[in-house]
Design a protein around this motif. Structure first.
Motif, PDB file in Angstrom:
ATOM      1  N   ASN A 156       0.600  -1.148  -0.123  1.00 21.88           N
ATOM      2  CA  ASN A 156      -0.016  -0.169   0.062  1.00 21.88           C
ATOM      3  C   ASN A 156       0.714   1.139  -0.072  1.00 21.88           C
ATOM      4  OD1 ASN A 156      -2.313  -1.459   0.012  1.00 21.88           O
ATOM      5  ND2 ASN A 156      -2.157  -1.718   2.247  1.00 21.88           N
ATOM      6  N   PHE A 157       1.882   1.182  -0.640  1.00 22.14           N
ATOM      7  CA  PHE A 157       2.927   2.237  -0.892  1.00 22.14           C
ATOM      8  C   PHE A 157       3.789   2.811   0.287  1.00 22.14           C
ATOM      9  CE2 PHE A 157      -0.810   2.796  -3.912  1.00 22.14           C
ATOM     10  CZ  PHE A 157      -0.108   2.395  -5.110  1.00 22.14           C
ATOM     11  N   TRP A 158       3.410   2.015   1.502  1.00 22.44           N
ATOM     12  CA  TRP A 158       4.424   2.260   2.558  1.00 22.44           C
ATOM     13  C   TRP A 158       5.875   2.306   2.444  1.00 22.44           C
ATOM     14  CZ3 TRP A 158       3.231   3.944   7.761  1.00 22.44           C
ATOM     15  CH2 TRP A 158       1.961   4.349   8.166  1.00 22.44           C
ATOM     16  N   VAL A 159       6.760   2.937   2.811  1.00 19.37           N
ATOM     17  CA  VAL A 159       8.126   2.771   2.656  1.00 19.37           C
ATOM     18  C   VAL A 159       8.756   2.748   4.066  1.00 19.37           C
ATOM     19  CG1 VAL A 159      10.048   3.915   1.966  1.00 19.37           C
ATOM     20  CG2 VAL A 159       7.840   4.359   0.455  1.00 19.37           C
ATOM     21  N   SER A 160       9.870   1.856   4.192  1.00 16.97           N
ATOM     22  CA  SER A 160      10.596   1.831   5.340  1.00 16.97           C
ATOM     23  C   SER A 160      12.149   2.195   5.083  1.00 16.97           C
ATOM     24  CB  SER A 160      10.773   0.244   5.751  1.00 16.97           C
ATOM     25  OG  SER A 160      11.481  -0.608   4.696  1.00 16.97           O
ATOM     26  N   ILE A 161      12.505   2.790   6.216  1.00 13.28           N
ATOM     27  CA  ILE A 161      13.946   3.398   6.134  1.00 13.28           C
ATOM     28  C   ILE A 161      14.579   2.922   7.287  1.00 13.28           C
ATOM     29  CG2 ILE A 161      15.439   5.469   6.031  1.00 13.28           C
ATOM     30  CD1 ILE A 161      11.714   5.915   5.451  1.00 13.28           C
ATOM     31  N   LYS A 162      15.798   2.249   6.986  1.00 13.75           N
ATOM     32  CA  LYS A 162      16.482   1.430   8.028  1.00 13.75           C
ATOM     33  C   LYS A 162      17.865   1.777   7.926  1.00 13.75           C
ATOM     34  CE  LYS A 162      13.796  -2.818   7.611  1.00 13.75           C
ATOM     35  NZ  LYS A 162      13.720  -4.408   7.127  1.00 13.75           N
ATOM     36  N   ALA A 163      18.313   2.004   9.200  1.00 11.75           N
ATOM     37  CA  ALA A 163      19.743   2.395   9.448  1.00 11.75           C
ATOM     38  C   ALA A 163      20.351   2.130  10.904  1.00 11.75           C
ATOM     39  CB  ALA A 163      20.030   3.915   9.572  1.00 11.75           C
ATOM     40  N   GLY A 164      21.219   0.871  10.817  1.00 11.26           N
ATOM     41  CA  GLY A 164      21.548   0.346  12.214  1.00 11.26           C
ATOM     42  C   GLY A 164      20.352  -0.394  12.742  1.00 11.26           C
ATOM     43  N   LYS A 165      20.078   0.254  14.014  1.00 11.53           N
ATOM     44  CA  LYS A 165      18.997  -0.236  14.663  1.00 11.53           C
ATOM     45  C   LYS A 165      17.711   0.465  14.550  1.00 11.53           C
ATOM     46  CE  LYS A 165      21.665  -2.948  18.074  1.00 11.53           C
ATOM     47  NZ  LYS A 165      21.862  -3.219  19.467  1.00 11.53           N
ATOM     48  N   SER A 166      17.912   1.559  13.758  1.00 12.40           N
ATOM     49  CA  SER A 166      16.583   2.430  13.613  1.00 12.40           C
ATOM     50  C   SER A 166      15.974   2.096  12.342  1.00 12.40           C
ATOM     51  CB  SER A 166      17.198   3.963  13.320  1.00 12.40           C
ATOM     52  OG  SER A 166      17.969   4.457  14.469  1.00 12.40           O
ATOM     53  N   VAL A 167      14.439   1.870  12.649  1.00  6.99           N
ATOM     54  CA  VAL A 167      13.498   1.396  11.453  1.00  6.99           C
ATOM     55  C   VAL A 167      12.446   2.469  11.654  1.00  6.99           C
ATOM     56  CG1 VAL A 167      12.171  -0.092  10.679  1.00  6.99           C
ATOM     57  CG2 VAL A 167      14.208  -0.854  11.876  1.00  6.99           C
ATOM     58  N   PHE A 168      12.322   3.364  10.503  1.00  7.98           N
ATOM     59  CA  PHE A 168      11.267   4.216  10.171  1.00  7.98           C
ATOM     60  C   PHE A 168      10.226   3.531   9.076  1.00  7.98           C
ATOM     61  CE2 PHE A 168      14.406   7.020  11.938  1.00  7.98           C
ATOM     62  CZ  PHE A 168      13.818   7.978  12.837  1.00  7.98           C
ATOM     63  N   ASN A 169       8.947   4.042   9.256  1.00  7.63           N
ATOM     64  CA  ASN A 169       7.968   3.774   8.464  1.00  7.63           C
ATOM     65  C   ASN A 169       7.134   4.805   7.928  1.00  7.63           C
ATOM     66  OD1 ASN A 169       8.308   0.626   7.779  1.00  7.63           O
ATOM     67  ND2 ASN A 169       8.047   0.665  10.286  1.00  7.63           N
ATOM     68  N   LEU A 170       7.007   5.108   6.661  1.00 12.03           N
ATOM     69  CA  LEU A 170       6.367   6.183   6.200  1.00 12.03           C
ATOM     70  C   LEU A 170       5.389   6.072   5.332  1.00 12.03           C
ATOM     71  CD1 LEU A 170       9.043   8.952   5.194  1.00 12.03           C
ATOM     72  CD2 LEU A 170       7.538   9.007   7.197  1.00 12.03           C
ATOM     73  N   PRO A 171       4.208   6.687   5.481  1.00 14.31           N
ATOM     74  CA  PRO A 171       3.098   6.446   4.275  1.00 14.31           C
ATOM     75  C   PRO A 171       3.372   6.932   2.982  1.00 14.31           C
ATOM     76  CG  PRO A 171       2.554   7.986   5.913  1.00 14.31           C
ATOM     77  CD  PRO A 171       3.684   7.539   6.372  1.00 14.31           C
ATOM     78  N   GLY A 172       3.490   6.576   2.112  1.00 16.21           N
ATOM     79  CA  GLY A 172       3.813   7.033   0.611  1.00 16.21           C
ATOM     80  C   GLY A 172       2.468   7.248  -0.178  1.00 16.21           C
ATOM     81  N   VAL A 173       2.638   7.607  -1.355  1.00 17.19           N
ATOM     82  CA  VAL A 173       1.654   7.687  -2.398  1.00 17.19           C
ATOM     83  C   VAL A 173       1.814   6.947  -3.608  1.00 17.19           C
ATOM     84  CG1 VAL A 173       0.518   9.757  -1.407  1.00 17.19           C
ATOM     85  CG2 VAL A 173       2.218   9.766  -3.224  1.00 17.19           C
TER      86      VAL A 173
END
Length: 368
Positions: A93-110
């Motif tokens: 559903n166009f979500w995007v994950s950004i990972k670096a080391g132990k950090s994980v971000f999830n962003l809603p995309g379009v």
């Protein structure tokens, strides 16, 4: 889509396109950026429908595809990451994950299909210009263009090819109706007629050229001007309309030539501006042999006067100019001395470098 990229180059590329994607718009998709990938590169695209910028950045493990995410949010995330390697991957559903080391971000995309198409640039004929020369031309003209959106033709900078003494020159001209700035460089171009490029477009291009680029390829296609460097493409929609006949504004018979030390002149004007800023920026110049007196003020704000040495042997003359307009041009010139050319009190003044560079600046007089 998926890719792995070093934080530094990724952050730099995202930073370059923020000025385009952050503009307030009634079209929500324009606050997003499109990232597409193929082979060993990702293309990061931002547009406001008038200016488009594509940053081409090296990446590893690139899986072909595209994502569309909020420009500012992604930039803020990457900037704060502590690890040097960043992994970006598209989910459902166009979500995007950004990972670096132990950090994980999830962003809603379009949906990337909703993002405006970037103009096709293949099949266009380019002419090449040294990036340092083009940057110098932008620096010496863009400040004089009108900032008023309603004056759309004065809101742009004229670019054209001219021939002088059987040599081709590339010319840029900007004016806001109160001043005019014009520079020529002996560069070959394929422009068949003059074009008008928006002040904002050249401001964005200036940001790109300030990043160590060596050469810029320039082309025209479908009412767009395309500027291409090794890793960046800037597409600017041309402004329509006729540019004013600027040749009529340039004085031809200013016979009083005054040579002034540029830095000393800047210092005196800055001090005068402390008072002049409360009086509409107007400053009076009393010029006589070897001396110029600068003064401004009034009973409600106080006054200031200062005398500086000049090279001049002509008749005395008094003129009034806008101090800020003078400082704008003096600050972007790089010669030790400048020449001011005058005719009479209510005539336009002309300023040019003493070293013979093909640059001039016209400033209209003021009534005080």
């Amino acid at each position: 889509m998926k890719f792995i990229i070093e934080k530094g180059p990724f952050q730099t590329s995202l930073g370059k396109i923020q000025g385009i994607a952050e503009r307030r718009s009634t079209i929500p998709i324009l606050s997003n950026i499109l990232i597409s990938g193929e082979k060993n590169n990702i293309n990061i695209v931002a547009t406001d429908l008038e200016i488009g910028v594509m940053e081409i950045t090296e990446a590893d493990n690139v899986e072909k595809g595209a994502i569309c995410v909020p420009a500012r949010k992604l930039y803020d995330i990457v900037r704060e990451l502590s690890e040097e390697q960043v992994e970006v991957q598209q989910g459902e559903n166009f979500w995007v994950s950004i990972k670096a080391g132990k950090s994980v971000f999830n962003l809603p995309g379009v949906d990337p299909q909703e993002f405006p198409n970037f103009p096709l640039i293949e099949g266009t004929a380019y002419f090449n210009v040294a990036a340092s020369a083009l940057l110098d031309m932008i620096e010496k003209t863009v400040f004089a263009a009108s900032a008023e959106e309603s004056r759309f033709n004065l809101n742009g900078i004229l670019m054209e090819k001219v021939n002088k003494e059987k040599r081709d020159y590339f010319r840029m001209v900007a004016t806001d109706g109160h001043r005019l700035s014009m520079i020529d460089k002996e560069l070959k171009s394929t422009l068949e007629k003059g074009i008008i490029i928006s002040r904002r477009g050249l401001t964005e291009l200036r940001r790109v050229l300030g990043d160590g680029e060596t050469e810029v390829a320039i082309s025209l296609k479908d009412n767009n001007c395309i500027f291409k460097t090794e890793r960046t493409i800037v597409v600017v929609r041309l402004l329509e309309g006729e540019y004013p006949d600027y040749q009529q504004v340039i004085p031809k018979a200013n016979d009083k030539h005054i040579v002034i030390e540029r830095k000393e002149f800047i210092g005196a004007l800055r001090r005068a501006q402390v008072i002049a800023s409360e009086k509409g920026e107007g400053v009076k110049f009393s010029i006589r042999k070897e001396s110029m007196e600068i003064r401004t003020g009034g009973p409600d704000v106080g006054n200031v006067q200062e005398e500086i040495k000049i090279e001049y042997q002509g008749d005395p003359i008094e003129v009034n100019f806008n101090a800020r307009y003078l400082l704008d041009v003096l600050n972007i010139m790089d010669t030790e001395k400048v020449q001011m050319e005058l005719k009479e009190e209510l005539s336009s003044g002309l300023i040019r470098p003493v070293d013979g560079e093909a640059y001039l600046y016209v400033i209209m007089p003021m009534r005080l």
